[in-house]
Design a protein around this motif. Structure first.
Motif, short mmCIF file in Angstrom:
data_model
loop_
_atom_site.label_atom_id
_atom_site.label_comp_id
_atom_site.label_asym_id
_atom_site.label_seq_id
_atom_site.Cartn_x
_atom_site.Cartn_y
_atom_site.Cartn_z
N ALA A 541 105.60 59.01 62.15
CA ALA A 541 106.89 59.47 62.65
C ALA A 541 106.89 61.05 62.00
CB ALA A 541 108.03 58.54 61.55
N TYR A 542 106.15 61.30 61.06
CA TYR A 542 106.26 62.70 60.42
C TYR A 542 105.61 63.84 61.34
CZ TYR A 542 101.51 61.88 58.56
OH TYR A 542 100.08 61.56 58.53
N GLU A 543 104.78 63.30 62.41
CA GLU A 543 104.11 64.47 63.42
C GLU A 543 105.41 65.06 64.12
OE1 GLU A 543 101.13 62.65 65.79
OE2 GLU A 543 100.39 61.58 64.19
N GLU A 544 106.29 64.26 64.21
CA GLU A 544 107.61 65.17 64.94
C GLU A 544 108.03 66.04 63.92
OE1 GLU A 544 110.15 65.84 67.94
OE2 GLU A 544 108.61 64.43 67.82
N VAL A 574 115.01 65.32 57.77
CA VAL A 574 115.19 63.89 57.79
C VAL A 574 115.49 63.36 59.06
CG1 VAL A 574 116.47 62.00 56.85
CG2 VAL A 574 115.78 63.82 55.25
N HIS A 575 116.36 63.87 59.70
CA HIS A 575 116.85 63.75 61.14
C HIS A 575 115.59 63.76 62.02
CE1 HIS A 575 118.19 64.75 65.32
NE2 HIS A 575 118.76 63.68 65.05
N GLN A 576 114.52 64.74 61.74
CA GLN A 576 113.33 64.88 62.70
C GLN A 576 112.33 63.54 62.38
OE1 GLN A 576 112.92 66.92 65.17
NE2 GLN A 576 114.68 67.61 64.79
N ILE A 577 112.54 63.06 61.24
CA ILE A 577 111.54 62.01 60.97
C ILE A 577 112.26 60.78 61.61
CG2 ILE A 577 111.36 60.19 59.03
CD1 ILE A 577 109.31 62.09 58.68
N ARG A 636 117.22 55.23 62.38
CA ARG A 636 118.08 54.78 61.02
C ARG A 636 117.22 54.34 59.95
NH1 ARG A 636 121.61 52.21 64.52
NH2 ARG A 636 120.93 50.18 63.36
N ILE A 637 116.37 53.63 60.17
CA ILE A 637 115.39 52.99 59.11
C ILE A 637 114.58 54.05 58.63
CG2 ILE A 637 113.24 51.62 58.68
CD1 ILE A 637 114.78 49.29 60.42
N ALA A 638 113.99 55.18 59.61
CA ALA A 638 113.15 55.98 58.90
C ALA A 638 113.88 56.90 57.89
CB ALA A 638 112.50 56.49 60.25
N MET A 639 114.82 57.38 58.60
CA MET A 639 115.68 58.18 57.93
C MET A 639 116.13 57.59 56.67
SD MET A 639 118.26 59.82 60.76
CE MET A 639 119.18 60.89 59.77
N GLU A 640 116.46 56.36 56.41
CA GLU A 640 116.67 55.66 55.12
C GLU A 640 115.44 55.79 54.08
OE1 GLU A 640 117.35 51.07 53.71
OE2 GLU A 640 118.12 51.67 55.66
N ILE A 641 114.48 55.48 54.77
CA ILE A 641 113.17 55.35 53.88
C ILE A 641 112.77 56.54 53.37
CG2 ILE A 641 110.52 54.88 54.00
CD1 ILE A 641 111.37 52.61 55.92
N TYR A 642 112.90 57.87 54.12
CA TYR A 642 112.20 59.16 53.70
C TYR A 642 113.39 59.87 53.15
CZ TYR A 642 107.72 58.50 55.97
OH TYR A 642 106.57 58.35 56.41
N ASP A 683 102.39 55.71 51.23
CA ASP A 683 103.16 54.68 51.05
C ASP A 683 104.43 54.51 51.89
OD1 ASP A 683 103.96 56.40 49.33
OD2 ASP A 683 105.49 54.94 48.49
N LEU A 684 104.80 55.65 52.20
CA LEU A 684 106.20 55.71 52.99
C LEU A 684 105.88 55.40 54.61
CD1 LEU A 684 108.19 58.75 51.69
CD2 LEU A 684 108.22 56.24 51.05
N LYS A 685 104.82 55.68 55.04
CA LYS A 685 104.42 55.41 56.41
C LYS A 685 103.98 53.75 56.61
CE LYS A 685 99.73 56.96 55.98
NZ LYS A 685 98.79 57.96 56.23
N GLU A 686 103.53 53.15 55.51
CA GLU A 686 103.31 51.70 55.52
C GLU A 686 104.71 50.95 55.32
OE1 GLU A 686 100.49 50.91 56.39
OE2 GLU A 686 99.75 53.06 56.17
N THR A 687 105.56 51.35 54.60
CA THR A 687 106.69 50.67 54.38
C THR A 687 107.52 50.84 55.73
OG1 THR A 687 106.92 51.42 52.05
CG2 THR A 687 108.94 50.86 53.03
#
Length: 733
Positions: A541-544, A574-577, A636-642, A683-687
């Protein structure tokens, strides 16, 4: 029933006006006093019997609508909120109400087969959702485009937001909205109908305002203390922000004429020279803005001004937009309230949204809200010669790659804004100039369509509007057509649902129908057993984030983001994530959705399952809805996690400190973030991966598995049968 009539007493006035009858004519025919009828039309009299008599009189006088309106209002609505009589989709909603009545009666008979009852229960919820959408008449038309593209000018001419022609020597200078070469409008502007002319202001949050002032002060402080020969980059804030802060703090540059030439003196230089540190300078500016006194958020036109309402609105809007009203706060959004605004759109209650111009990153969070809102039609504005421009293509690709949006539903259109003579400069295939603007528009439209088709962005309508020569009626009709198409798409789905429910009810005694439905459920169950897993991750996700940072046009955009821990309206990390996660979710689920589509097509082609056609269609509809839910949920989940780990990390101090260290600022920020995402918090990418798999089970597999469970509720005797598939655990969600 009586309440329904009293709520629409004002319809009497509308029907009378359409007929061309006087109040005296109607009152005499209805046998009521004329003053009584006048009060009835104003809604002051709510006697149901008198309203019926007035409607009967109108019908007797020749109004066909009055009789239809009376029959409509006598109707009892049990399931759906009654729509307006003049709702364009009223007939669709009425059919839905009738279908829901049939479904309710069928479900009330406990002797009916459970497979059929389950089918109808599912369609009942879908019918209610579609009907709710069509019952409401409120819609937005959001204009999006680069700064300086002519968006605000086009809106003013399209919707007649113009001062009288006599007030300006040139037609192009008549817009109520402030226009210019870019960097003009400080925030989003909402134009809507209201009882009188006025402006409403939603104040910017105190924290956001403080950040803007801090940016402004940091830029001015850095410039004032820059040493001769220093090659370091100089931070900047946007022109509209600087203009507003200067006006609000009364630190406007002063112009004097020296030897016939303008000479400017900047009072900010004096303030900086009188301060020992940047924070003192910032405190001085904030103090000069007198924020505590800025409490006025509504301003209304008064006839005593002796100005035309549109001239007053233009002056007031510009004063608010530029921070020149001492009691008005810095706006987060400005509302323009105009009586009868949007009346050319018929029954729709329209709000036109002039979004803040795109200056750098196109995929912004505020624009995402407009792109996703099912009640908003989006107009991508671009110059004639550059259509489709980079921003339009980026947003169309974003819609396709992030949430698989279709472009043939009325949701999106491109509006090309030619200037005088531009359309006449288009060359035909023979190399000769076109004969007229219409031919130029047609050829340019083909060019735009071909370019979009080559990028797999087909079905995007393209419109043209030259504010200096075209009449606004045609482009308004085009935009109205977009809204109508949006509603037609839902209405078509509603009719399909009604047909499916009616067919089930009418054929319920045919055992073959039940058998076919059960066979469809069995085959779907088999498919899900063998194809229940989400594909492997295709991109982080962070590649974006990294690609967006790398592509930032202006270093100042990235500078502002680093000062806000990555959450800047112009570049929200965070939105880009979230965008990156949604795009990965689309890639890793693409093959699976292709398989389910193939499975549905196989079921449709099986002649033995013809009687279960609507059940098969339901699988496709549920799969499509599940796809949207999955992609939206992934974002939404990715933004919440990161969000918390990223915005609270010291990495932003390291990023901010890179400013002023010479060329390569963007590259250094990209490396800091790459290290953080890959090494500091792997760890965040695994979560995220774990949560996405749980989301997949919950939002895609579970809804489809419900279609496989056609046994009677509470009947677990066949729980080991292959036609029953247990729900997956979502504990990890």
């Amino acid at each position: 029933m009586d309440m329904q009539i009293t709520r629409t007493a004002g319809a009497v006035a509308r029907l009378r006006s359409a007929l061309g009858a006087t109040q005296s004519d109607v009152a005499k025919k209805a046998g009521v006093d004329q003053s009584r009828l006048s009060r009835m039309e104003k809604g002051e009299v709510v006697a149901p019997d008198e309203i019926r008599r007035a409607l009967g009189a109108l019908s007797a006088l020749g109004s066909e609508e009055a009789g239809g309106f009376l029959r409509f209002m006598e109707r009892e609505w049990r399931f759906i909120e009654p729509p307006s009589y003049w709702n364009p989709e009223r007939a669709s909603v009425e059919i839905a109400e009738e279908t829901l009545e049939k479904i309710e009666a069928f479900l009330g008979d406990e002797e009916q087969p459970w497979p059929l009852r389950r089918q109808l229960e599912r369609r009942k919820g879908d019918l209610l959702r579609a009907s709710s959408f069509l019952t409401r008449l409120k819609h937005n038309v959001a204009f999006i485009g680069d700064i300086g593209v002519g968006k605000s000018t086009a809106i003013s001419f399209i919707f007649d937001l113009l001062v009288p022609a006599k007030a300006e020597d040139r037609n192009i200078n008549r817009p109520v909205l402030e226009t210019g070469a870019g960097g003009t409008t400080i925030c989003e502007v909402h134009i809507k109908s209201g009882p009188e002319f006025g402006l409403s202001v939603t104040a910017m949050d105190a924290a956001d305002l403080t950040d803007l002032v801090a940016d402004f002060c940091a830029a001015k402080w850095a410039m004032a203390h820059r040493k001769e020969g220093d090659q370091a980059e100089t931070p900047q804030v946007s022109r509209e922000v600087e203009r507003a802060i200067r006006n609000m703090s009364r630190l406007v540059r002063k112009r004097t004429m020296v030897d016939g030439k303008p000479h400017y003196t900047d009072p900010i230089h004096e303030v900086i020279a009188d301060c020992q540190a940047e924070d003192e300078f910032r405190a001085r500016v904030l103090g000069a803005m007198k924020l505590d006194e800025r409490t006025t958020t509504e301003i209304w036109y008064e006839s005593g001004t002796r100005k035309h309402p549109s001239e007053w609105m233009r002056e007031t809007f510009r004063a608010v937009n530029n921070g020149r009203m001492s009691d008005v706060p810095m706006p987060r959004s400005i509302g323009l309230i105009v009586p009868d605004f949007g009346k050319s759109f018929g029954e729709f209650e329209i709000t036109v949204v002039d979004t803040k111009g795109v200056e750098d990153v196109a995929v912004r969070e505020d624009l995402d809200h407009r792109l996703k809102d099912p009640r908003t039609a989006v107009v991508l504005c671009c110059r004639f010669e550059s259509a489709p421009d980079t921003t339009s293509q980026a947003l169309l690709q974003h819609m396709k790659q992030t949430f698989s949006e279709r472009f043939d539903t009325g949701k999106i259109a491109i509006l090309s804004l030619p200037r005088s003579g531009e359309a006449l400069e288009v060359n035909s295939d023979t190399g000769e100039r076109v004969l007229n603007e219409e031919e130029g528009h047609a050829l340019k439209g083909e060019e735009v369509t071909n370019k979009l088709n080559s990028q797999d962005l087909s079905d995007v309508p393209v419109f043209f509007f030259n504010v200096e020569s075209d009449t606004a009626a045609q482009v308004r009709a085009d935009l109205f057509g977009q809204l109508s198409r949006m509603r037609e798409t839902v209405s078509e789905r509603l009719f399909d649902l009604c047909d499916a429910a009616t067919e089930i009810i009418e054929n319920h005694e045919k055992h073959a129908v039940t058998a076919a439905i059960e066979e469809v459920a069995r085959r779907l169950n088999t498919f899900l057993r063998g194809n229940g897993k989400l594909g492997a991750r295709e991109r982080h996700a962070y590649e974006e984030v990294l690609s967006t940072v790398h592509g930032v046009r202006y270093a100042s955009t990235l500078w502002a983001a680093t000062r806000r821990n990555g959450e800047y309206y112009g570049l929200n990390i965070v939105h880009q994530i979230g965008v990156g996660a949604a795009r990965d979710a689309r890639l890793r689920s693409r093959d699976w959705f292709a398989k389910i589509e193939g499975h549905v097509n196989e079921l449709k082609a099986d002649e033995d399952l013809v009687l279960a056609k609507h059940s098969v269609d339901q699988i496709g509809a549920v799969a499509e809805a599940s796809r949207r839910n999955f992609l939206d949920g992934a974002q939404r989940i990715a933004m919440e996690i990161y969000r918390e780990p990223l915005t609270q990390d010291p990495v932003w101090n390291d990023c901010a400190s890179e400013w002023g260290r010479g060329p390569g600022f963007k590259n250094r920020i990209e490396e800091h973030l790459r290290t953080w995402f890959g090494d500091t918090r792997p760890d965040l990418k695994e979560t995220l991966d774990k949560r996405l798999n749980a989301l997949w089970d919950r939002s895609v597999i579970a809804p489809l598995m419900q279609l496989t469970q056609e046994h009677e509720p509470g009947d677990t005797s066949d729980s080991e049968d292959e036609n029953v598939l247990a729900f997956p655990s979502t504990a990890s969600a």
